[in-house]
Design a protein around this motif. Structure first.
Motif, PDB file in Angstrom:
ATOM      1  N   ARG A   1      -5.098  -6.358   1.956  1.00  0.00           N
ATOM      2  CA  ARG A   1      -4.985  -4.922   2.237  1.00  0.00           C
ATOM      3  C   ARG A   1      -5.225  -4.702   3.737  1.00  0.00           C
ATOM      4  NH1 ARG A   1      -6.645  -0.374  -1.086  1.00  0.00           N
ATOM      5  NH2 ARG A   1      -7.647  -1.875  -2.463  1.00  0.00           N
TER       6      ARG A   1
ATOM      7  N   LEU B   1      -3.497   0.583  -3.024  1.00  0.00           N
ATOM      8  CA  LEU B   1      -2.455  -0.382  -3.390  1.00  0.00           C
ATOM      9  C   LEU B   1      -1.445   0.272  -4.330  1.00  0.00           C
ATOM     10  CD1 LEU B   1      -4.829  -3.386  -4.122  1.00  0.00           C
ATOM     11  CD2 LEU B   1      -3.343  -3.136  -2.115  1.00  0.00           C
TER      12      LEU B   1
ATOM     13  N   GLN C   1       0.813  -1.208   0.000  1.00  0.00           N
ATOM     14  CA  GLN C   1       0.000   0.000   0.000  1.00  0.00           C
ATOM     15  C   GLN C   1       0.851   1.263   0.000  1.00  0.00           C
ATOM     16  OE1 GLN C   1      -2.364  -2.352   3.091  1.00  0.00           O
ATOM     17  NE2 GLN C   1      -3.678  -0.554   2.738  1.00  0.00           N
TER      18      GLN C   1
END
Length: 186
Positions: free
Chosen positions: A50, A69, A11
């Motif tokens: 995530r 991302l 990320q």
């Protein structure tokens, strides 16, 4: 046995070195991209995880631009996307372990951020759950840590030291094999 590539927490928030501090392995993203290319060619499943932080003000909160991302991972059409708010991808939504079982996946190749946090925790848990786990160390990275630890005083470890310690513990603890991108992606 079917294998899956498990990409953890790649990320944008982790690009903010003013927040996280010094890092190691600037080739992490390029190595993750090479693994993605290998999995895409083979048609094997890719799972993207995530971190959706619930901590107020976290750069990884869903409302933060840092939650996005990185480009190479954002371009993937994963077989499964998992959202988590803790260190292990096995405590996310949807249920990773159930999905892997339904797909007949017995081997996991793990990469992402942070080596000694979410990557290590997920690899340990995967090993305990019976998966054949490989951590692609040069497709991970982490950040320097300093903390006051009861009984030890102030402890400081560089990102490189933390990556080495994680590799040692995962391998010698029987949780995972350690590999390089070249070994896995050819």
């Amino acid at each position: 046995m079917t294998r899956a590539l498990l990409i953890i927490d790649m990320q944008r928030a982790f690009d903010d070195l003013d927040f996280w501090g010094p890092t190691a392995n600037p080739d992490c993203e390029a190595n993750v991209e090479a693994l993605i290319a290998t999995w895409t060619r083979s048609g094997e499943p890719i799972v993207v995880v995530r971190h959706d932080s619930v901590s107020p003000g976290s750069p990884l909160s869903p409302a933060s631009p840092g939650n996005a991302l990185v480009d190479a991972v954002a371009a993937v059409e994963p077989a499964l996307s998992v959202s988590k708010s803790v260190n292990s991808a096995f405590y996310g939504d949807p249920d990773l372990h159930a999905w892997l079982g339904e797909q007949g996946v017995g081997e996991l190749v793990v990469c992402g951020i942070q080596t000694n946090m979410c990557v290590e925790t997920t690899a340990r848990m995967a090993g305990n759950l019976g998966y054949d786990v490989t951590v692609v160390l040069d497709a991970t990275r982490t950040f320097d840590l300093t903390a006051d630890v009861a009984g030890l005083g102030t402890v400081t470890r560089s990102a490189a030291e933390l990556m080495a310690a994680t590799a040692l513990v995962l391998q010698e603890g029987g949780f995972a094999k350690i590999a390089t991108t070249a070994e896995i992606a050819g």
